[in-house]
Design an enzyme around this catalytic site. Structure first.
Site, PDB file in Angstrom:
ATOM      1  CE  LYS A  72      -2.854  -0.702  11.071  1.00 13.44           C
ATOM      2  NZ  LYS A  72      -1.942   0.181  10.320  1.00 13.44           N
ATOM      3  CB  ILE A 117      -0.935  -0.025   1.243  1.00 14.13           C
ATOM      4  CG1 ILE A 117      -1.981  -1.141   1.080  1.00 14.13           C
ATOM      5  CG2 ILE A 117      -1.605   1.326   1.447  1.00 14.13           C
ATOM      6  CD1 ILE A 117      -2.790  -1.444   2.340  1.00 14.13           C
ATOM      7  NE  ARG A 132       7.424  12.714  19.580  1.00 20.59           N
ATOM      8  CZ  ARG A 132       7.152  11.453  19.918  1.00 20.59           C
ATOM      9  NH1 ARG A 132       5.960  11.110  20.334  1.00 20.59           N
ATOM     10  NH2 ARG A 132       8.086  10.524  19.848  1.00 20.59           N
ATOM     11  CG  ASP A 187      13.175   0.603  12.737  1.00 20.35           C
ATOM     12  OD1 ASP A 187      11.937   0.622  12.930  1.00 20.35           O
ATOM     13  OD2 ASP A 187      13.931  -0.236  13.261  1.00 20.35           O
ATOM     14  CG  ASN A 244       1.629   2.465   4.498  1.00 19.21           C
ATOM     15  OD1 ASN A 244       0.452   2.109   4.387  1.00 19.21           O
ATOM     16  ND2 ASN A 244       2.635   1.744   4.045  1.00 19.21           N
ATOM     17  CE1 TYR A 274      -2.182  -4.035  11.662  1.00 17.02           C
ATOM     18  CE2 TYR A 274      -4.396  -4.956  11.571  1.00 17.02           C
ATOM     19  CZ  TYR A 274      -3.376  -4.235  10.981  1.00 17.02           C
ATOM     20  OH  TYR A 274      -3.539  -3.719   9.717  1.00 17.02           O
TER      21      TYR A 274
HETATM   22  N1  LIG Z   1      -2.817  -5.671   3.340  1.00 17.70           N
HETATM   23  C1  LIG Z   1      -3.955  -5.573   4.038  1.00 17.70           C
HETATM   24  O1  LIG Z   1      -4.891  -6.393   3.913  1.00 17.70           O
HETATM   25  C2  LIG Z   1      -4.140  -4.401   4.979  1.00 17.70           C
HETATM   26  C3  LIG Z   1      -5.441  -4.161   5.480  1.00 17.70           C
HETATM   27  C4  LIG Z   1      -5.631  -3.085   6.344  1.00 17.70           C
HETATM   28  C5  LIG Z   1      -4.570  -2.275   6.719  1.00 17.70           C
HETATM   29  N2  LIG Z   1      -3.320  -2.561   6.228  1.00 17.70           N
HETATM   30  C6  LIG Z   1      -2.242  -1.679   6.663  1.00 17.70           C
HETATM   31  O2  LIG Z   1      -1.612  -1.140   5.530  1.00 17.70           O
HETATM   32  C7  LIG Z   1      -0.253  -0.822   5.836  1.00 17.70           C
HETATM   33  C8  LIG Z   1       0.664  -1.413   4.782  1.00 17.70           C
HETATM   34  O3  LIG Z   1       0.476  -2.819   4.748  1.00 17.70           O
HETATM   35  P1  LIG Z   1       0.872  -3.682   3.459  1.00 17.70           P
HETATM   36  O4  LIG Z   1      -0.148  -4.763   3.349  1.00 17.70           O
HETATM   37  O5  LIG Z   1       1.120  -2.778   2.292  1.00 17.70           O
HETATM   38  O6  LIG Z   1       2.240  -4.357   3.970  1.00 17.70           O
HETATM   39  P2  LIG Z   1       3.620  -4.651   3.195  1.00 17.70           P
HETATM   40  O7  LIG Z   1       4.310  -5.674   4.004  1.00 17.70           O
HETATM   41  O8  LIG Z   1       3.353  -4.958   1.760  1.00 17.70           O
HETATM   42  O9  LIG Z   1       4.403  -3.266   3.280  1.00 17.70           O
HETATM   43  C9  LIG Z   1       4.773  -2.752   4.532  1.00 17.70           C
HETATM   44  C10 LIG Z   1       6.066  -1.961   4.395  1.00 17.70           C
HETATM   45  O10 LIG Z   1       6.407  -1.423   5.676  1.00 17.70           O
HETATM   46  C11 LIG Z   1       7.805  -1.593   5.892  1.00 17.70           C
HETATM   47  N3  LIG Z   1       8.084  -1.606   7.322  1.00 17.70           N
HETATM   48  C12 LIG Z   1       7.810  -2.571   8.216  1.00 17.70           C
HETATM   49  N4  LIG Z   1       8.250  -2.231   9.445  1.00 17.70           N
HETATM   50  C13 LIG Z   1       8.805  -1.019   9.318  1.00 17.70           C
HETATM   51  C14 LIG Z   1       9.430  -0.125  10.230  1.00 17.70           C
HETATM   52  N5  LIG Z   1       9.588  -0.440  11.530  1.00 17.70           N
HETATM   53  N6  LIG Z   1       9.867   1.078   9.778  1.00 17.70           N
HETATM   54  C15 LIG Z   1       9.741   1.407   8.462  1.00 17.70           C
HETATM   55  N7  LIG Z   1       9.177   0.599   7.539  1.00 17.70           N
HETATM   56  C16 LIG Z   1       8.702  -0.602   7.974  1.00 17.70           C
HETATM   57  C17 LIG Z   1       8.143  -2.902   5.194  1.00 17.70           C
HETATM   58  O11 LIG Z   1       9.526  -2.999   4.907  1.00 17.70           O
HETATM   59  C18 LIG Z   1       7.270  -2.801   3.940  1.00 17.70           C
HETATM   60  O12 LIG Z   1       7.938  -2.165   2.888  1.00 17.70           O
HETATM   61  C19 LIG Z   1      -0.021  -1.362   7.269  1.00 17.70           C
HETATM   62  O13 LIG Z   1      -0.199  -0.321   8.198  1.00 17.70           O
HETATM   63  C20 LIG Z   1      -1.118  -2.379   7.429  1.00 17.70           C
HETATM   64  O14 LIG Z   1      -1.452  -2.589   8.772  1.00 17.70           O
HETATM   65  C21 LIG Z   1      -3.075  -3.587   5.370  1.00 17.70           C
END
Ligand SMILES: NC(=O)c1ccc[n+]([C@@H]2O[C@H](COP(=O)([O-])OP(=O)(O)OC[C@H]3O[C@@H](n4cnc5c(N)ncnc54)[C@H](O)[C@@H]3O)[C@@H](O)[C@H]2O)c1
Length: 265
Positions: free
Chosen positions: A155, A18, A119, A59, A86, A151
């Protein structure tokens, strides 16, 4: 549409899924984009594919790392107008087995991490002409009970923080009503199930995705681009009078129980 021409956006967790779709969408609409992620190779590859972008190791569990990423953004682009917070970490660990370390593993990046990034970004966002904008990736899990206590609670915390921040940094509280800046809008999106590596990296996840499609009234799971479109809207001037809201982007998942039979009347 080129709604972000001349503006700079920082996206955390931008190397995949995302976040990546958000970075690509904002870049396509003219933004200079900072790809902030722990996966530095993927971040660099994405930055190289965009017109004006900077990959930053970041991070969100580490305040210093976040501060360095924001400083590098200002160094390179001289301003920060949009923050997409994100990063979120979930797991399948049951509540009874969630010890303190597991709780922190999910809640720290998801909730505290989001607050660290906000922040660190705030001073620059407050300088943004026309007002800064923050969009957080929350989840339907923050709105209703879909499983995953740590989780989901994190959220829900993000969703509530957006409301409080919207008031605290709105023009009325800031004493900047009618001024061209000096305030920030805070909103969130709450995605339903979105097809990212979180689901597609193993066979069980892919099977879950097929099942989940049947629970979303739109009849499919989301694509990262579906979420990015909503994030771009909330970050843009099209949403100039929208602050403190969480927009479900969930194919209808949260509108109510799915009582209708597929194909029925
Ligand atoms: N995929 C779903 O079904 C879904 C549904 C609802 C909400 N979300 C939310 O969407 C967001 C993105 O999820 P996604 O599915 O794209 O995941 P993803 O794993 O495809 O991408 C997540 C990214 O975050 C990075 N990341 C992880 N920990 C980190 C840290 N400590 N510091 C910096 N970067 C970090 C990872 O390296 C990765 O590039 C998240 O907040 C997730 O909770 C996802």
């Amino acid at each position: 549409m080129r709604r972000f021409e001349g503006r700079t956006a920082l996206v955390t967790g931008a190397a995949n899924g995302i976040g990546r779709a958000c970075a690509e969408r904002l870049a396509r609409e003219g933004a200079s984009v900072v790809i902030a992620d722990v996966e530095t190779d993927a971040a660099s590859a994405l930055a190289a594919s965009l017109p004006t972008a900077l990959a930053m190791p970041c991070d969100v569990t580490d305040s210093r790392s976040v501060e360095v990423a924001v400083a590098a953004t200002l160094d390179r682009f001289g301003r920060l107008d949009v923050l997409v917070s994100n990063v979120g970490v979930a797991s399948g660990v049951r509540f009874a087995d969630t010890d303190d370390a597991e709780w922190d593993r999910q809640v720290d990046p998801t909730l505290a991490g989001s607050m660290r990034v906000i922040r660190a970004s705030l001073p620059a966002l407050l300088e943004s002409p026309g007002g800064g904008a923050v969009v957080a990736t929350a989840s339907v899990n923050g709105l209703q009970a879909f499983g995953g206590v740590a989780y989901s609670a994190a959220k829900a915390g993000v969703i509530n923080a957006m409301k409080n921040l919207a008031v605290e940094y709105g023009p009325l509280t800031r004493g900047t009503v009618g001024q061209d800046g000096g305030w920030v809008r805070f909103n969130a999106v709450a995605p339903g199930t979105v097809e990212t590596r979180v689901w597609t990296s193993d066979a069980a996840g892919r099977a879950d995705l097929e099942h989940m499609a049947q629970l979303h009234p739109m009849g499919r799971v989301g694509r990262p681009e579906d979420i990015a479109a909503a994030v771009a809207f909330l970050a843009s001037d099209d949403a100039a009078w929208i602050t403190g809201v969480t927009l479900p982007v969930d194919g209808g998942l949260t509108v109510g129980p799915l009582l209708h039979m597929p194909g029925g009347s």
